[in-house]
Design a protein around this motif. Structure first.
Motif, mmCIF file in Angstrom:
data_model
loop_
_atom_site.group_PDB
_atom_site.id
_atom_site.type_symbol
_atom_site.label_atom_id
_atom_site.label_comp_id
_atom_site.label_asym_id
_atom_site.label_seq_id
_atom_site.Cartn_x
_atom_site.Cartn_y
_atom_site.Cartn_z
ATOM 1 N N LEU A 95 0.808 -1.216 0.000
ATOM 2 C CA LEU A 95 0.000 0.000 0.000
ATOM 3 C C LEU A 95 0.840 1.264 0.000
ATOM 4 O O LEU A 95 0.366 2.334 -0.387
ATOM 5 N N GLY A 96 2.082 1.162 0.434
ATOM 6 C CA GLY A 96 2.965 2.323 0.428
ATOM 7 C C GLY A 96 2.630 3.343 1.501
ATOM 8 O O GLY A 96 1.800 3.111 2.379
ATOM 9 N N GLU A 97 3.305 4.481 1.435
ATOM 10 C CA GLU A 97 3.024 5.577 2.358
ATOM 11 C C GLU A 97 1.729 6.289 1.927
ATOM 12 O O GLU A 97 1.358 6.239 0.760
ATOM 13 N N PRO A 98 0.995 6.929 2.837
ATOM 14 C CA PRO A 98 1.320 7.145 4.250
ATOM 15 C C PRO A 98 0.823 6.042 5.180
ATOM 16 O O PRO A 98 0.921 6.180 6.397
ATOM 17 N N VAL A 99 0.290 4.933 4.620
ATOM 18 C CA VAL A 99 -0.210 3.858 5.484
ATOM 19 C C VAL A 99 0.952 3.096 6.116
ATOM 20 O O VAL A 99 1.003 2.913 7.333
ATOM 21 N N ASN A 100 1.898 2.661 5.297
ATOM 22 C CA ASN A 100 3.020 1.878 5.809
ATOM 23 C C ASN A 100 4.185 2.765 6.240
ATOM 24 O O ASN A 100 4.433 3.816 5.656
ATOM 25 N N SER A 101 4.898 2.288 7.252
ATOM 26 C CA SER A 101 6.027 3.033 7.812
ATOM 27 C C SER A 101 7.177 2.066 8.048
ATOM 28 O O SER A 101 7.085 0.880 7.728
ATOM 29 N N ALA A 102 8.238 2.551 8.663
ATOM 30 C CA ALA A 102 9.371 1.685 8.995
ATOM 31 C C ALA A 102 9.060 0.784 10.183
ATOM 32 O O ALA A 102 9.813 -0.140 10.474
ATOM 33 N N SER A 103 7.937 1.039 10.866
ATOM 34 C CA SER A 103 7.502 0.204 11.995
ATOM 35 C C SER A 103 6.458 -0.806 11.530
ATOM 36 O O SER A 103 6.114 -0.851 10.341
ATOM 37 N N ASP A 104 5.952 -1.594 12.457
ATOM 38 C CA ASP A 104 4.921 -2.574 12.123
ATOM 39 C C ASP A 104 3.599 -1.875 11.843
ATOM 40 O O ASP A 104 3.098 -1.094 12.666
ATOM 41 N N ASP A 105 3.004 -2.182 10.699
ATOM 42 C CA ASP A 105 1.672 -1.717 10.329
ATOM 43 C C ASP A 105 0.870 -2.952 9.926
ATOM 44 O O ASP A 105 1.266 -3.661 8.995
ATOM 45 N N PHE A 106 -0.228 -3.209 10.600
ATOM 46 C CA PHE A 106 -0.879 -4.507 10.442
ATOM 47 C C PHE A 106 -2.360 -4.424 10.819
ATOM 48 O O PHE A 106 -2.888 -3.338 11.054
ATOM 49 N N GLY A 115 -12.771 3.262 3.205
ATOM 50 C CA GLY A 115 -12.053 3.487 4.452
ATOM 51 C C GLY A 115 -11.249 2.278 4.888
ATOM 52 O O GLY A 115 -11.513 1.146 4.481
ATOM 53 N N LEU A 116 -10.242 2.519 5.718
ATOM 54 C CA LEU A 116 -9.381 1.447 6.212
ATOM 55 C C LEU A 116 -8.943 1.753 7.641
ATOM 56 O O LEU A 116 -8.296 2.768 7.901
ATOM 57 N N ASP A 132 -1.299 1.469 18.097
ATOM 58 C CA ASP A 132 -2.529 2.257 18.120
ATOM 59 C C ASP A 132 -3.345 2.044 16.852
ATOM 60 O O ASP A 132 -2.810 1.707 15.795
ATOM 61 N N ILE A 133 -4.652 2.290 16.959
ATOM 62 C CA ILE A 133 -5.557 2.170 15.820
ATOM 63 C C ILE A 133 -5.628 3.494 15.075
ATOM 64 O O ILE A 133 -5.765 4.560 15.691
ATOM 65 N N TYR A 134 -5.549 3.408 13.750
ATOM 66 C CA TYR A 134 -5.639 4.567 12.868
ATOM 67 C C TYR A 134 -6.745 4.325 11.840
ATOM 68 O O TYR A 134 -7.164 3.186 11.604
ATOM 69 N N PHE A 135 -7.161 5.421 11.200
ATOM 70 C CA PHE A 135 -8.148 5.317 10.124
ATOM 71 C C PHE A 135 -7.691 6.171 8.948
ATOM 72 O O PHE A 135 -7.223 7.299 9.122
ATOM 73 N N THR A 136 -7.798 5.625 7.741
ATOM 74 C CA THR A 136 -7.464 6.356 6.519
ATOM 75 C C THR A 136 -8.522 6.065 5.472
ATOM 76 O O THR A 136 -9.312 5.118 5.615
ATOM 77 N N ARG A 137 -8.559 6.903 4.439
ATOM 78 C CA ARG A 137 -9.555 6.721 3.386
ATOM 79 C C ARG A 137 -8.891 6.885 2.016
ATOM 80 O O ARG A 137 -7.996 7.714 1.846
ATOM 81 N N PHE A 138 -9.346 6.082 1.058
ATOM 82 C CA PHE A 138 -8.750 6.111 -0.279
ATOM 83 C C PHE A 138 -9.636 6.884 -1.248
ATOM 84 O O PHE A 138 -10.858 6.739 -1.245
ATOM 85 N N SER A 139 -8.999 7.718 -2.073
ATOM 86 C CA SER A 139 -9.700 8.356 -3.185
ATOM 87 C C SER A 139 -8.879 8.133 -4.447
ATOM 88 O O SER A 139 -7.642 8.089 -4.396
#
Length: 303
Positions: A95-106, A115-116, A132-139
């Motif tokens: 998925l790339g940035e800004p969802v993924n980072s150098a830390s664990d994203d899962f 939405g995700l 922590d829980i995050y929320f993002t949305r795709f356009s």
């Protein structure tokens, strides 16, 4: 004539309701490694850690977490796609940035409208704890939005522990977020928080029926109608390190039933983790660690 039609419709409705009920009570088929199902990409499982599988509501995207090569570091969120619901899955793409980072994203959890929800262990300013829980949305125009961090306890669901398995449930104008909180030294419990992605989520309350004081109850996933939940646990009766358990309820306002183990068709002496139900609840996806191919492999069962 009209009376006959009404009676026929009523009988048909009753038959459909009975069929639906029987469908939800049916047993799960023996689980299969997802990349060994004809036509699916062999890249769905790798020698790395592959898990947290979940379908998007439209059935055309399969999200997963993996630390395979090509990521940003640690666990990343990947997505495989297909052109229609009966087509095989293609190879996963990061998925790339800004969802993924150098830390664990899962623990990705796609919801209707693009939405995700997901969990990140990236230590950002304002972080509450381990994950922590995050929320993002795709356009289509802008891609993924900058992830929105859910509030810290006591105002919000995130805590000093590791939150996992966010599961969004909507009924009418009300919606809830189910998830688990745990750490290496604190066994997991399952919680629920009321709210919505736009306005945020409020304080979390432990779901007593799904949380065993002596067990590690984690990563819940609630059926789209809110009446069935699957989760990972090592409670009494578990066959291995972690098993998948399920509970039901007659309405969204009623307590959950006593959880039941999904049995030998799904659970093994290994650890079965982060289960998820498809939108119509006829498919169960989950991770198994160790897998025959990697540190964790993705499996699927049907009913």
């Amino acid at each position: 004539m009209r009376k006959t039609i009404v009676i026929t419709a009523a009988v048909l409705f009753a038959s459909l309701a009975a069929a639906a009920s029987a469908h939800h009570l049916a047993s799960w088929s023996p689980a299969q490694k997802i990349d060994e199902i004809a036509g699916n990409s062999p890249e769905l499982n790798t020698p790395a850690m592959d898990g947290c599988p979940i379908e998007a509501p439209d059935g055309l995207s399969l999200y997963l977490a993996s630390n395979r090569p090509g990521g940003h570091g640690g666990l990343d969120i990947w997505v495989a796609r297909r052109p229609h619901r009966h087509a095989p899955w293609g190879p996963p793409v990061n998925l790339g940035e800004p969802v993924n980072s150098a830390s664990d994203d899962f623990c990705p959890t796609p919801v209707r409208g693009g939405g995700l929800f997901f969990v990140s262990r990236e230590a950002l300013p304002g972080s509450c704890g381990m994950g922590d829980i995050y929320f993002t949305r795709f356009s289509r125009r802008h891609g993924w939005s900058e992830p929105k961090h859910l509030a810290c306890a006591p105002e919000g669901p995130n805590s000093a522990l590791d939150e996992q398995g966010p599961s969004f449930v909507q009924a009418g104008r009300k919606s809830w977020l189910y998830f688990s909180s745990s750490s290496a030294t604190v066994p997991g419990d399952i919680y629920v928080s009321a709210g919505d992605p736009c306005r945020g989520f409020g304080p979390a309350a432990k779901v007593a029926e799904l949380s065993d004081a002596d067990a590690n109850d984690i990563q819940p996933n609630v059926r789209s109608d809110g009446l069935e939940v699957v989760f990972s646990s090592n409670r009494s009766g578990t066959r291995g390190a972690q098993d998948i358990w399920a509970a039901k309820r007659p309405s969204i306002r009623r307590p959950w039933s006593t959880p039941v183990n999904l049995g030998a068709s799904v659970n093994t002496a290994a650890a079965e983790t982060r289960p998820s139900l498809s939108r119509w609840a006829n498919q169960l996806l989950f991770g198994r660690a160790p897998g025959p191919e990697g540190m964790s492999d993705i499996y699927v069962a049907t009913r």
